[in-house]
Design a protein around this motif. Structure first.
Motif, mmCIF file in Angstrom:
data_model
loop_
_atom_site.group_PDB
_atom_site.id
_atom_site.type_symbol
_atom_site.label_atom_id
_atom_site.label_comp_id
_atom_site.label_asym_id
_atom_site.label_seq_id
_atom_site.Cartn_x
_atom_site.Cartn_y
_atom_site.Cartn_z
ATOM 1 N N TRP A 170 0.843 -1.197 0.000
ATOM 2 C CA TRP A 170 0.000 0.000 0.000
ATOM 3 C C TRP A 170 0.879 1.249 0.000
ATOM 4 C CZ3 TRP A 170 -5.168 -0.203 -0.706
ATOM 5 C CH2 TRP A 170 -5.802 -1.436 -0.491
ATOM 6 N N MET A 186 1.601 5.178 0.368
ATOM 7 C CA MET A 186 0.954 6.222 1.174
ATOM 8 C C MET A 186 1.652 7.560 0.905
ATOM 9 S SD MET A 186 0.632 4.199 4.839
ATOM 10 C CE MET A 186 2.373 4.301 5.297
ATOM 11 N N PHE A 201 3.399 -1.255 4.061
ATOM 12 C CA PHE A 201 3.002 0.148 3.939
ATOM 13 C C PHE A 201 4.244 0.991 3.625
ATOM 14 C CE2 PHE A 201 -0.152 -1.809 6.723
ATOM 15 C CZ PHE A 201 -1.329 -1.430 6.096
ATOM 16 N N ASP A 225 -3.970 5.366 -2.008
ATOM 17 C CA ASP A 225 -5.272 5.385 -1.330
ATOM 18 C C ASP A 225 -5.196 5.961 0.077
ATOM 19 O OD1 ASP A 225 -7.184 4.027 -3.159
ATOM 20 O OD2 ASP A 225 -5.721 2.399 -3.017
ATOM 21 N N ILE A 226 -3.975 5.987 0.639
ATOM 22 C CA ILE A 226 -3.835 6.298 2.065
ATOM 23 C C ILE A 226 -3.006 7.570 2.249
ATOM 24 C CG2 ILE A 226 -2.975 5.460 4.284
ATOM 25 C CD1 ILE A 226 -3.235 2.597 3.162
ATOM 26 N N ARG A 228 -8.684 7.604 0.116
ATOM 27 C CA ARG A 228 -9.886 6.997 0.686
ATOM 28 C C ARG A 228 -9.701 6.595 2.141
ATOM 29 N NH1 ARG A 228 -11.825 2.198 -2.057
ATOM 30 N NH2 ARG A 228 -9.682 1.710 -2.616
ATOM 31 N N ALA A 229 -8.465 6.711 2.627
ATOM 32 C CA ALA A 229 -8.190 6.406 4.031
ATOM 33 C C ALA A 229 -7.186 7.419 4.564
ATOM 34 C CB ALA A 229 -7.639 4.994 4.178
ATOM 35 N N ILE A 230 -7.435 7.866 5.802
ATOM 36 C CA ILE A 230 -6.598 8.896 6.407
ATOM 37 C C ILE A 230 -6.113 8.404 7.764
ATOM 38 C CG2 ILE A 230 -6.521 11.253 7.310
ATOM 39 C CD1 ILE A 230 -7.010 11.268 4.334
ATOM 40 N N LEU A 231 -4.816 8.482 7.982
ATOM 41 C CA LEU A 231 -4.261 8.234 9.315
ATOM 42 C C LEU A 231 -3.855 9.596 9.867
ATOM 43 C CD1 LEU A 231 -3.462 5.956 11.301
ATOM 44 C CD2 LEU A 231 -1.166 6.064 10.329
ATOM 45 N N TYR A 242 -2.532 12.120 12.656
ATOM 46 C CA TYR A 242 -1.756 12.322 13.882
ATOM 47 C C TYR A 242 -2.023 13.688 14.507
ATOM 48 C CZ TYR A 242 1.340 8.253 13.138
ATOM 49 O OH TYR A 242 1.851 6.985 12.993
ATOM 50 N N ARG A 296 -13.539 15.610 10.289
ATOM 51 C CA ARG A 296 -14.725 15.036 9.666
ATOM 52 C C ARG A 296 -14.393 14.612 8.255
ATOM 53 N NH1 ARG A 296 -19.908 18.651 10.944
ATOM 54 N NH2 ARG A 296 -20.650 17.062 9.488
ATOM 55 N N VAL A 297 -14.886 13.443 7.894
ATOM 56 C CA VAL A 297 -14.678 12.955 6.530
ATOM 57 C C VAL A 297 -16.023 12.540 5.943
ATOM 58 C CG1 VAL A 297 -12.292 12.179 6.809
ATOM 59 C CG2 VAL A 297 -14.172 10.638 7.398
ATOM 60 N N HIS A 348 -12.352 6.563 5.187
ATOM 61 C CA HIS A 348 -12.002 5.956 6.462
ATOM 62 C C HIS A 348 -10.959 6.795 7.182
ATOM 63 C CE1 HIS A 348 -14.331 2.470 5.296
ATOM 64 N NE2 HIS A 348 -13.876 2.721 4.085
ATOM 65 N N ARG A 405 -8.604 7.092 10.891
ATOM 66 C CA ARG A 405 -8.159 6.611 12.198
ATOM 67 C C ARG A 405 -7.278 7.704 12.795
ATOM 68 N NH1 ARG A 405 -11.505 3.527 10.947
ATOM 69 N NH2 ARG A 405 -11.354 1.277 10.604
ATOM 70 N N ILE A 411 -4.461 8.887 15.610
ATOM 71 C CA ILE A 411 -3.395 8.492 16.527
ATOM 72 C C ILE A 411 -3.160 9.687 17.432
ATOM 73 C CG2 ILE A 411 -0.962 7.826 16.760
ATOM 74 C CD1 ILE A 411 -2.357 5.700 15.272
#
Lengths: 206, 206
Positions: free
Chosen positions: B83, B85, B108, B146-147, B170-173, B175, B181-182, B187, B189, B191
């Motif tokens: 994946w 990022m 990753f 995607d991340i 399409r995905a957010i990590l 920090y 808000r998404v 998606h 998450r 931290i």
DNA sequence: TTCTGTGAACGGATTCACAGCA
DNA sequence: TGCTGTGAATCCGTTCACAGAA
């Protein structure tokens, strides 16, 4: 009054507090459960129910006074004091944690750092001296530390957590990528970005 | 077959996978839901129920073949590929994230880093060039990313997340210490070690 | 016998809906 | 009228308990 409050409610309190802090910054005096819920993507009923475990903080027809509710949550969560912490492991990750500027403004302060590598002992990270791991018990007891941060390799994490708990720590923030077990009454939170990523890829794949 | 799997089940899969990986390291071939549950502090019934959403992987009277189940979970979770990022924000925290050695072994890989500070553009973190944030959309599309990982100040986090989503992430990590808000289908998450600490102090206070 | 897979029972968290107060 | 606080109803995840396969 604090009957038996579900842990999941406690896990949401920090979010509420952060949102209130943000509202305070924006000079907003009053907020309804509706407005707060929109910000946090939570239903208004859940916010009201959660808060009702701790008391009555709102005014019907009005909403919640932001400063008042923030102060109450701060007290409820035990954040109206400073929490000293110890850090174990000052490799790359541990060094970054020791330098993280987000702890101190929220009342969390790393008061001692430990490692087992002889070449690191005596060196400093900023103004924080690196001590030998054998001194962790004395430090925890002398400085009344309740919280330990673990940033060691996964293979050593359980041993270090056991040592911290045996030394008197009651809460552990674990950055090591390992499944950790703690005795009843000891609190554990894991910070693992890889697990967070892995819980999203399920939804990303075609 | 994948009816409607509760998100909470998906959140547990990475734990199961990590425990199985550890068993594999120890050359253990077969594990029962009982044994796995003891390692993970989860009831055996929950493990069996969770796995049953995806198929039948065990043998009655025996348990689960570790290698087989690990491979199945890897496939189910979409971890049988790499994946790419993107990372936005290469201050102190972003630099630590870019150097974190735990991502690559799990598939990753940060393929591009972005910032908005002119003095950082063109510099490198390891072998990773720092690009201007204005190039993020082209990168995400060209490299099929995607991340997105967000390591900017809290005040800018929502804007950066919006930009990443608009660019195709399409995905957010995240920090950043902020409520993000998404849109539906995206998606997220978070931290946030401070939130983790604050959810423990409630239990620590006298 | 052992241990999985799973429908049924249970329990707890979320949401509803409304009484009551500002 | 507007919004809180809260019992009741609902929803949903966990645990139980057992049929059935190895």
């Amino acid at each position: 009054m604090p009957n038996r409050i579900p842990e999941i409610v406690i896990l949401r309190l920090p979010m509420y507090r952060r949102a209130l802090h943000s509202l305070e910054q924006d000079n907003i005096d009053v907020v309804s459960s509706q407005e707060l819920g929109e910000r946090l993507q939570v239903t208004p009923a859940q916010i009201r129910k959660d808060l009702s475990y701790f008391g009555k903080f709102g005014k019907q027809g009005m909403g919640y006074n932001v400063k008042r509710l923030l102060a109450e949550l701060t007290r409820i969560m035990g954040l109206d004091r400073e929490w000293p912490m110890v850090l174990v492991g000052v490799g790359r990750l541990g060094t970054a944690i020791a330098s993280y500027p987000g702890f101190v403004p929220q009342g969390f302060r790393i008061v001692a750092a430990f490692d087992s590598a002889p070449q690191l002992i005596g060196r400093k990270i900023g103004s924080l001296a690196i001590l030998d791991i054998s001194e962790v018990k004395r430090t925890i007891q002398d400085k009344h530390v309740d919280i330990g941060i673990v940033a060691v390799p996964g293979s050593q994490a359980q041993r270090i957590v056991d040592m911290l708990v045996a030394s008197g720590a009651r809460a552990i923030l674990n950055y090591a990528p390992a499944t950790i077990r703690v005795p009843p009454g000891i609190h554990l939170r894991d910070i693992d970005p890889v697990l967070a990523l892995q819980s999203m890829t399920y939804y990303l794949k075609p």
